[in-house]
Enzyme design. Structure first.
Site, PDB file in Angstrom:
ATOM      1  N   ASN A   1      -2.387   9.565   3.203  1.00  0.00           N
ATOM      2  CA  ASN A   1      -2.797   9.803   1.815  1.00  0.00           C
ATOM      3  C   ASN A   1      -4.308   9.957   1.844  1.00  0.00           C
ATOM      4  O   ASN A   1      -5.016   9.078   2.340  1.00  0.00           O
ATOM      5  CB  ASN A   1      -2.462   8.610   0.912  1.00  0.00           C
ATOM      6  CG  ASN A   1      -0.959   8.402   0.740  1.00  0.00           C
ATOM      7  OD1 ASN A   1      -0.145   9.116   1.336  1.00  0.00           O
ATOM      8  ND2 ASN A   1      -0.587   7.428  -0.049  1.00  0.00           N
TER       9      ASN A   1
ATOM     10  N   TYR B   1      -7.749  11.081  -0.570  1.00  0.00           N
ATOM     11  CA  TYR B   1      -8.311  11.464  -1.869  1.00  0.00           C
ATOM     12  C   TYR B   1      -9.804  11.728  -1.822  1.00  0.00           C
ATOM     13  O   TYR B   1     -10.304  12.634  -2.467  1.00  0.00           O
ATOM     14  CB  TYR B   1      -8.056  10.363  -2.911  1.00  0.00           C
ATOM     15  CG  TYR B   1      -6.621  10.254  -3.330  1.00  0.00           C
ATOM     16  CD1 TYR B   1      -6.122  11.012  -4.370  1.00  0.00           C
ATOM     17  CD2 TYR B   1      -5.749   9.401  -2.655  1.00  0.00           C
ATOM     18  CE1 TYR B   1      -4.788  10.925  -4.753  1.00  0.00           C
ATOM     19  CE2 TYR B   1      -4.408   9.305  -3.028  1.00  0.00           C
ATOM     20  CZ  TYR B   1      -3.937  10.080  -4.071  1.00  0.00           C
ATOM     21  OH  TYR B   1      -2.621  10.000  -4.432  1.00  0.00           O
TER      22      TYR B   1
ATOM     23  N   ASN C   1       3.840   2.318   1.260  1.00  0.00           N
ATOM     24  CA  ASN C   1       2.788   3.165   0.744  1.00  0.00           C
ATOM     25  C   ASN C   1       1.473   2.388   0.748  1.00  0.00           C
ATOM     26  O   ASN C   1       1.367   1.340   0.103  1.00  0.00           O
ATOM     27  CB  ASN C   1       3.090   3.598  -0.690  1.00  0.00           C
ATOM     28  CG  ASN C   1       1.969   4.458  -1.251  1.00  0.00           C
ATOM     29  OD1 ASN C   1       1.799   5.607  -0.835  1.00  0.00           O
ATOM     30  ND2 ASN C   1       1.165   3.906  -2.150  1.00  0.00           N
ATOM     31  N   GLU C   2       0.497   2.875   1.477  1.00  0.00           N
ATOM     32  CA  GLU C   2      -0.861   2.349   1.458  1.00  0.00           C
ATOM     33  C   GLU C   2      -0.968   0.833   1.630  1.00  0.00           C
ATOM     34  O   GLU C   2      -1.371   0.106   0.707  1.00  0.00           O
ATOM     35  CB  GLU C   2      -1.569   2.777   0.165  1.00  0.00           C
ATOM     36  CG  GLU C   2      -1.658   4.282   0.021  1.00  0.00           C
ATOM     37  CD  GLU C   2      -2.416   4.732  -1.235  1.00  0.00           C
ATOM     38  OE1 GLU C   2      -2.827   3.864  -2.027  1.00  0.00           O
ATOM     39  OE2 GLU C   2      -2.602   5.939  -1.398  1.00  0.00           O
TER      40      GLU C   2
ATOM     41  N   HIS D   1       2.002  -7.786 -17.882  1.00  0.00           N
ATOM     42  CA  HIS D   1       2.329  -8.553 -19.091  1.00  0.00           C
ATOM     43  C   HIS D   1       1.381  -9.730 -19.290  1.00  0.00           C
ATOM     44  O   HIS D   1       0.988 -10.040 -20.405  1.00  0.00           O
ATOM     45  CB  HIS D   1       3.771  -9.072 -19.020  1.00  0.00           C
ATOM     46  CG  HIS D   1       4.786  -7.975 -19.132  1.00  0.00           C
ATOM     47  ND1 HIS D   1       6.067  -8.085 -18.655  1.00  0.00           N
ATOM     48  CD2 HIS D   1       4.709  -6.733 -19.667  1.00  0.00           C
ATOM     49  CE1 HIS D   1       6.731  -6.967 -18.889  1.00  0.00           C
ATOM     50  NE2 HIS D   1       5.930  -6.129 -19.499  1.00  0.00           N
TER      51      HIS D   1
ATOM     52  N   HIS E   1       6.459   0.613  -2.753  1.00  0.00           N
ATOM     53  CA  HIS E   1       5.254   1.157  -3.371  1.00  0.00           C
ATOM     54  C   HIS E   1       4.717   0.097  -4.339  1.00  0.00           C
ATOM     55  O   HIS E   1       4.609   0.338  -5.546  1.00  0.00           O
ATOM     56  CB  HIS E   1       5.563   2.490  -4.063  1.00  0.00           C
ATOM     57  CG  HIS E   1       4.367   3.360  -4.264  1.00  0.00           C
ATOM     58  ND1 HIS E   1       4.281   4.650  -3.806  1.00  0.00           N
ATOM     59  CD2 HIS E   1       3.189   3.122  -4.885  1.00  0.00           C
ATOM     60  CE1 HIS E   1       3.113   5.177  -4.143  1.00  0.00           C
ATOM     61  NE2 HIS E   1       2.428   4.264  -4.804  1.00  0.00           N
TER      62      HIS E   1
ATOM     63  N   ARG F   1       9.051  13.110  -3.301  1.00  0.00           N
ATOM     64  CA  ARG F   1       8.856  11.760  -2.769  1.00  0.00           C
ATOM     65  C   ARG F   1       8.827  10.764  -3.926  1.00  0.00           C
ATOM     66  O   ARG F   1       7.999  10.885  -4.827  1.00  0.00           O
ATOM     67  CB  ARG F   1       7.521  11.716  -1.987  1.00  0.00           C
ATOM     68  CG  ARG F   1       7.246  10.371  -1.393  1.00  0.00           C
ATOM     69  CD  ARG F   1       5.844  10.203  -0.802  1.00  0.00           C
ATOM     70  NE  ARG F   1       5.566   8.788  -0.884  1.00  0.00           N
ATOM     71  CZ  ARG F   1       4.373   8.234  -0.973  1.00  0.00           C
ATOM     72  NH1 ARG F   1       3.284   8.979  -0.952  1.00  0.00           N
ATOM     73  NH2 ARG F   1       4.249   6.932  -1.080  1.00  0.00           N
TER      74      ARG F   1
ATOM     75  N   GLU G   1       0.151  12.192   0.234  1.00  0.00           N
ATOM     76  CA  GLU G   1      -0.495  12.201  -1.079  1.00  0.00           C
ATOM     77  C   GLU G   1      -1.845  12.875  -0.967  1.00  0.00           C
ATOM     78  O   GLU G   1      -2.583  12.647   0.006  1.00  0.00           O
ATOM     79  CB  GLU G   1      -0.752  10.786  -1.630  1.00  0.00           C
ATOM     80  CG  GLU G   1       0.458  10.083  -2.155  1.00  0.00           C
ATOM     81  CD  GLU G   1       0.131   8.727  -2.784  1.00  0.00           C
ATOM     82  OE1 GLU G   1      -1.010   8.525  -3.245  1.00  0.00           O
ATOM     83  OE2 GLU G   1       1.036   7.879  -2.791  1.00  0.00           O
TER      84      GLU G   1
END
Ligand SMILES: *[C@@H]1O[C@H](CO)[C@@H](O)[C@H](O)[C@H]1NC(C)=O
Ligand SMILES: *[C@@H]1O[C@H](CO)[C@@H](O)[C@H](O)[C@H]1NC(C)=O
Ligand SMILES: *[C@@H]1O[C@H](CO)[C@@H](O)[C@H](O)[C@H]1NC(C)=O
Length: 489
Positions: free
Chosen positions: A322, A324, A182-183, A55, A138, A93, A393
């Protein structure tokens, strides 16, 4: 003749068996609360740091958007469950929005609407034979806790423990796989590096290290209370998931820095998974030496007490990975205005990253190098022993919302092939694979310009119509066959 026939039969059996997953291997897909739920201000939910960041800093989001509505999964969760069922997913998940469940951030008030929402989702999944897998954190920290310092305030380990206990009490009877984080590399390294993601604080080399110490303690507290108070009744598993970029040396001279880069990324793993506990020794030494040269009276990487080392060590039931992409490592000073992780390099080590021309690119940072996944898992097993690895992931993004997504299908097939090789040839105990993501969603500072879904979402449609892509049909077939070999048309 007989033996020749026999050999042919064995060869045939091996060929046929080759691309089959082991019995019990599970396939799932993942999402995260801020990226899909929307409903950012319903009922008593309080803002998270991502509500605030999006925002207040639309110029830091590629398309100036926010997750105010996103996929509207808060209202459309039944559609998501139906999609998961159609795909044949074994598990789904998703993450809990801390400030939706605990509007104060602290555990004195549990939101009725918040707790009902996750109850409905969990029950809906179970009724359809899909296992719920929950990520507690997360990235969407309650803004009220950020106002008190967030991950740099040591009290956060206790706030997180209380939040985790609330979730275990509410859902532990039905949820058997939990992730605390997460990460962490994004929560600490990326977040504090240049202030380009929430909470928007640039404190490279300081904030990230305070954050990781507190985060390790928070994880261990959550694990220990699960172990003591919930495991006897529920017998579930608790771990966290780390994002690893596989690093390779650009030239033989870069080998040492490359291993240091792998170790530096493992500051989120070594305290928990290594036999000795604490920081990776190479990193501890490197940062201490550098801090001294820079005139600091002590290392910028805060130390653990022996008691803390013991408290954190061994707090896992699996290794969450995870994966990528990969990078080549060379010496140099990374430049660039965006976050350097994982694209440009590590200013801490003094290395720059590049990608090999043979690695194909999807969305900007996401170049595909499937063998990197197998190499990363071998590295982890070498470091931490014969651990159970759950791939939580893996996925591919494109800038265009194309439906016939052949590049994504290829990414999945090539990476699943590496998973099979790691299982069959390297003997690594991989028990789960997770596609990121079930849905196109709010991709943080990329807004809605980066499409990760195997199911597309029309963000211009008030009903957020979901349509499975070619990759969804491909994945469903892999799951159904439990194999990468099936009749192709
Ligand atoms: C919630 O936010 C939306 C904008 O996303 C706004 O239109 C609406 O008035 C807000 N509702 C409440 C109850 O504040
Ligand atoms: C893999 O790990 C799971 C969970 O710890 C265990 O039950 C299983 O026996 C392991 N499999 C192999 C082949 O080691
Ligand atoms: C694999 O899936 C395809 C498509 O659903 C199906 O036609 C085929 O029979 C399956 N093969 C096996 C061995 O289950």
């Amino acid at each position: 003749m007989l033996s020749k026939l026999f050999i042919s039969a064995v060869v045939l059996a091996v060929c046929v068996a080759e691309r089959k997953f082991p019995p019990g291997f599970k396939f799932g897909a993942a999402t995260a609360s801020y990226q899909v739920e929307g409903a950012w201000n319903v009922s008593d939910k309080s803002p998270s740091i991502w509500d605030t960041f999006a925002h207040e800093n639309p110029e830091k989001i590629i398309d100036g958007s926010s997750g105010d509505v996103a996929c509207d999964s808060y209202h459309l969760w039944e559609t998501d469950v139906a999609l998961a069922k159609d795909l044949g997913l074994h598990f789904y998940r998703f993450s809990i929005s801390w400030s939706r469940l605990l509007p104060n951030g602290l555990a004195n008030v549990v939101s009725e609407d918040g707790s009902r929402y996750y109850n409905n989702l969990i029950d809906g999944l179970l009724e359809n034979g899909i296992e719920p897998v929950i990520t507690l954190f997360h990235w969407d920290l309650p803004q009220k806790l950020q106002d008190l310092g967030g991950w740099t305030n040591p009290e956060i380990a206790i706030w997180f423990e209380d939040y985790a206990r609330t979730a275990f009490e509410l859902y532990g009877d039905r949820v058997k796989t939990w992730l605390t984080f997460n990460e962490p590399i994004i929560i600490c390294d990326a977040a504090y590096e240049k202030g380009t993601i929430a909470p928007g604080i640039a404190s490279p080399g300081i904030g990230n290290f305070i954050c990781v110490k507190n985060l390790m303690l928070a994880h261990a507290r959550a694990y220990r209370i699960y172990d003591k108070e919930f495991r006897p009744k529920y017998n579930g598993k608790v771990g966290l998931t780390n994002n690893h970029v596989w690093y390779e040396p650009n030239t033989p001279d870069d080998e040492e820095n490359t291993e240091l880069a792998r170790d530096l990324a493992a500051i989120y793993a070594h305290p928990i998974y290594s036999k000795s506990g604490g920081w990776p020794p190479s990193v501890e030494e490197f940062i201490a030496k550098k801090s001294k040269e820079e005139g600091y009276p002590r290392s910028r990487l805060p130390s653990f007490t022996q008691e803390e080392i013991e408290f954190i060590r061994g707090t896992y039931d699996y290794y969450g990975l995870n994966y990528y992409t990969s990078r080549k490592v060379s010496s140099g000073v990374p430049t660039g205005s965006s976050i350097s992780w994982p694209s440009s390099g590590s200013p801490e080590i003094g290395i720059v990253f590049s990608s090999d021309p043979s690695w194909t690119a999807g969305y900007a940072w996401l170049v595909s190098y499937p063998p990197g996944l197998r190499k990363q898992m071998n590295w982890l097993v070498k470091q931490y022993g014969d651990i159970e690895i759950q791939i939580l992931e893996n996925g591919y993004s494109t800038p265009e919302p194309i439906m016939y997504d052949t590049s994504r299908v290829k990414y999945y097939e090539d990476h699943l092939e590496q998973v099979l090789l790691a299982i069959q040839e390297d003997g690594i105990n991989i028990t789960a694979y997770t596609a990121w993501s079930l849905l196109d969603n709010y991709e943080w500072t990329s807004g809605y310009t980066s499409r990760f879904g195997i199911v597309s979402v029309d963000f211009t449609d008030p009903m957020r119509k979901r349509t499975p892509r070619a990759s969804a049909y491909y994945y469903a077939t892999v799951i159904k066959n439990h194999s990468l070999d099936f009749p192709k048309h």
